[in-house]
Design a protein around this motif. Structure first.
Motif, PDB file in Angstrom:
ATOM      1  N   CYS A  69      -6.063 -15.060 -49.599  1.00 55.80           N
ATOM      2  CA  CYS A  69      -7.096 -15.321 -50.613  1.00 55.80           C
ATOM      3  C   CYS A  69      -7.018 -14.369 -51.807  1.00 55.80           C
ATOM      4  O   CYS A  69      -7.748 -14.544 -52.772  1.00 55.80           O
ATOM      5  CB  CYS A  69      -8.491 -15.297 -49.995  1.00 55.80           C
ATOM      6  N   GLY A  70      -6.128 -13.341 -51.755  1.00 53.73           N
ATOM      7  CA  GLY A  70      -5.973 -12.458 -52.908  1.00 53.73           C
ATOM      8  C   GLY A  70      -6.463 -11.039 -52.724  1.00 53.73           C
ATOM      9  O   GLY A  70      -6.462 -10.261 -53.675  1.00 53.73           O
ATOM     10  N   LYS A  71      -6.869 -10.659 -51.512  1.00 54.91           N
ATOM     11  CA  LYS A  71      -7.379  -9.298 -51.283  1.00 54.91           C
ATOM     12  C   LYS A  71      -6.326  -8.247 -51.631  1.00 54.91           C
ATOM     13  O   LYS A  71      -6.601  -7.302 -52.379  1.00 54.91           O
ATOM     14  CB  LYS A  71      -7.811  -9.123 -49.821  1.00 54.91           C
ATOM     15  N   SER A  72      -5.125  -8.400 -51.105  1.00 51.46           N
ATOM     16  CA  SER A  72      -4.059  -7.429 -51.372  1.00 51.46           C
ATOM     17  C   SER A  72      -3.654  -7.442 -52.834  1.00 51.46           C
ATOM     18  O   SER A  72      -3.382  -6.386 -53.420  1.00 51.46           O
ATOM     19  CB  SER A  72      -2.845  -7.701 -50.486  1.00 51.46           C
ATOM     20  N   THR A  73      -3.617  -8.618 -53.427  1.00 48.84           N
ATOM     21  CA  THR A  73      -3.289  -8.706 -54.852  1.00 48.84           C
ATOM     22  C   THR A  73      -4.315  -7.926 -55.664  1.00 48.84           C
ATOM     23  O   THR A  73      -3.948  -7.157 -56.564  1.00 48.84           O
ATOM     24  CB  THR A  73      -3.247 -10.177 -55.313  1.00 48.84           C
ATOM     25  N   LEU A  74      -5.592  -8.085 -55.351  1.00 44.85           N
ATOM     26  CA  LEU A  74      -6.638  -7.360 -56.066  1.00 44.85           C
ATOM     27  C   LEU A  74      -6.471  -5.856 -55.888  1.00 44.85           C
ATOM     28  O   LEU A  74      -6.564  -5.092 -56.859  1.00 44.85           O
ATOM     29  CB  LEU A  74      -8.024  -7.811 -55.600  1.00 44.85           C
ATOM     30  N   LEU A  75      -6.203  -5.404 -54.677  1.00 47.74           N
ATOM     31  CA  LEU A  75      -5.995  -3.970 -54.445  1.00 47.74           C
ATOM     32  C   LEU A  75      -4.769  -3.460 -55.199  1.00 47.74           C
ATOM     33  O   LEU A  75      -4.780  -2.345 -55.731  1.00 47.74           O
ATOM     34  CB  LEU A  75      -5.870  -3.684 -52.951  1.00 47.74           C
ATOM     35  N   ASN A  76      -3.719  -4.270 -55.273  1.00 46.84           N
ATOM     36  CA  ASN A  76      -2.527  -3.874 -56.027  1.00 46.84           C
ATOM     37  C   ASN A  76      -2.822  -3.761 -57.516  1.00 46.84           C
ATOM     38  O   ASN A  76      -2.295  -2.882 -58.193  1.00 46.84           O
ATOM     39  CB  ASN A  76      -1.380  -4.852 -55.776  1.00 46.84           C
ATOM     40  N   VAL A  77      -3.672  -4.634 -58.034  1.00 43.37           N
ATOM     41  CA  VAL A  77      -4.076  -4.553 -59.445  1.00 43.37           C
ATOM     42  C   VAL A  77      -4.914  -3.293 -59.668  1.00 43.37           C
ATOM     43  O   VAL A  77      -4.665  -2.526 -60.595  1.00 43.37           O
ATOM     44  CB  VAL A  77      -4.844  -5.827 -59.879  1.00 43.37           C
ATOM     45  N   ILE A  78      -5.894  -3.065 -58.805  1.00 47.03           N
ATOM     46  CA  ILE A  78      -6.746  -1.872 -58.935  1.00 47.03           C
ATOM     47  C   ILE A  78      -5.906  -0.604 -58.807  1.00 47.03           C
ATOM     48  O   ILE A  78      -6.109   0.366 -59.537  1.00 47.03           O
ATOM     49  CB  ILE A  78      -7.886  -1.884 -57.897  1.00 47.03           C
ATOM     50  N   GLY A  79      -4.944  -0.613 -57.890  1.00 43.17           N
ATOM     51  CA  GLY A  79      -4.095   0.548 -57.671  1.00 43.17           C
ATOM     52  C   GLY A  79      -3.044   0.763 -58.735  1.00 43.17           C
ATOM     53  O   GLY A  79      -2.329   1.760 -58.718  1.00 43.17           O
ATOM     54  N   GLY A  80      -2.923  -0.179 -59.678  1.00 40.14           N
ATOM     55  CA  GLY A  80      -1.956  -0.023 -60.754  1.00 40.14           C
ATOM     56  C   GLY A  80      -0.540  -0.420 -60.383  1.00 40.14           C
ATOM     57  O   GLY A  80       0.403  -0.138 -61.114  1.00 40.14           O
ATOM     58  N   LEU A  81      -0.374  -1.085 -59.239  1.00 36.23           N
ATOM     59  CA  LEU A  81       0.954  -1.516 -58.814  1.00 36.23           C
ATOM     60  C   LEU A  81       1.344  -2.846 -59.428  1.00 36.23           C
ATOM     61  O   LEU A  81       2.523  -3.178 -59.500  1.00 36.23           O
ATOM     62  CB  LEU A  81       1.019  -1.611 -57.289  1.00 36.23           C
ATOM     63  N   VAL A  82       0.351  -3.629 -59.849  1.00 36.97           N
ATOM     64  CA  VAL A  82       0.570  -4.943 -60.465  1.00 36.97           C
ATOM     65  C   VAL A  82      -0.296  -5.025 -61.707  1.00 36.97           C
ATOM     66  O   VAL A  82      -1.484  -4.694 -61.653  1.00 36.97           O
ATOM     67  CB  VAL A  82       0.194  -6.082 -59.478  1.00 36.97           C
ATOM     68  N   GLU A  83       0.292  -5.460 -62.801  1.00 38.01           N
ATOM     69  CA  GLU A  83      -0.485  -5.647 -64.032  1.00 38.01           C
ATOM     70  C   GLU A  83      -1.121  -7.036 -63.986  1.00 38.01           C
ATOM     71  O   GLU A  83      -0.434  -8.026 -63.727  1.00 38.01           O
ATOM     72  CB  GLU A  83       0.439  -5.548 -65.247  1.00 38.01           C
ATOM     73  N   PRO A  84      -2.425  -7.137 -64.212  1.00 35.18           N
ATOM     74  CA  PRO A  84      -3.060  -8.455 -64.135  1.00 35.18           C
ATOM     75  C   PRO A  84      -2.591  -9.377 -65.257  1.00 35.18           C
ATOM     76  O   PRO A  84      -2.236  -8.916 -66.342  1.00 35.18           O
ATOM     77  CB  PRO A  84      -4.555  -8.145 -64.275  1.00 35.18           C
ATOM     78  N   SER A  85      -2.593 -10.670 -64.980  1.00 33.58           N
ATOM     79  CA  SER A  85      -2.244 -11.663 -66.007  1.00 33.58           C
ATOM     80  C   SER A  85      -3.280 -11.624 -67.129  1.00 33.58           C
ATOM     81  O   SER A  85      -2.946 -11.800 -68.301  1.00 33.58           O
ATOM     82  CB  SER A  85      -2.197 -13.062 -65.403  1.00 33.58           C
ATOM     83  N   GLN A  86      -4.539 -11.417 -66.755  1.00 36.71           N
ATOM     84  CA  GLN A  86      -5.638 -11.294 -67.717  1.00 36.71           C
ATOM     85  C   GLN A  86      -6.655 -10.314 -67.152  1.00 36.71           C
ATOM     86  O   GLN A  86      -6.729 -10.101 -65.955  1.00 36.71           O
ATOM     87  CB  GLN A  86      -6.333 -12.640 -67.941  1.00 36.71           C
ATOM     88  N   GLY A  87      -7.442  -9.740 -68.028  1.00 38.60           N
ATOM     89  CA  GLY A  87      -8.509  -8.843 -67.618  1.00 38.60           C
ATOM     90  C   GLY A  87      -8.063  -7.395 -67.567  1.00 38.60           C
ATOM     91  O   GLY A  87      -6.909  -7.071 -67.861  1.00 38.60           O
TER      92      GLY A  87
END
Length: 140
Positions: free
Chosen positions: A46-64
């Motif tokens: 559902c995106g939990k890990s993706t969200l944590l990766n965005v918060i952690g700076g490991l993934v740049e969000p597409s938007q926001g």
């Protein structure tokens, strides 16, 4: 000022128009106050890990945007937060040496120092012979 502010974060994987494109997160916003304990719950995928990766700076969000202590997150910020992985998290496409060198990259160590410092650290734990191996080539 919240400790963490997630503002309208959307994360897509794949190119626009690609039938395999996946929207992992859509317009997610919330804040975490200093001292607050927050849990992310949801089914697998559902995106939990993706969200944590965005918060952690490991993934740049597409938007926001994500703010930590009112500073935009554009890369890992070890001086502001720690990120503990749920499982062993070596990147399978990087060698042991490349995985280890990520520490220096995110800590702002000058690139010319990465090789020697990585070699020294791997030698300290008896792993220098495995520097060019990929994680799948190591025992579990």
């Amino acid at each position: 000022m919240p400790a963490i502010a997630v503002c309208n974060v959307t994360q897509n994987y794949g190119a626009p128009g690609d039938l395999r494109r996946v929207m992992a997160l859509e317009n997610i916003s919330f804040t975490v106050e200093r001292g607050e304990f927050v849990t992310l719950l949801g089914p697998s995928g559902c995106g939990k890990s993706t969200l944590l990766n965005v918060i952690g700076g490991l993934v740049e969000p597409s938007q926001g945007t994500v703010l930590i202590d009112d500073s935009p997150v554009t890369k890992p910020m070890p001086e502001h937060m720690a990120y503990v992985f749920q499982e062993s998290t070596l990147f399978p496409w990087y060698t042991v040496e490349e995985n280890f060198a990520l520490l220096f990259r995110y800590r702002g160590v000058p690139r010319p120092e990465w090789k020697s410092r990585t070699t020294e650290a791997l030698a300290a734990v008896g792993m220098q012979a495995f520097a060019a191996h990929y994680p799948k080539q190591l025992s579990v």
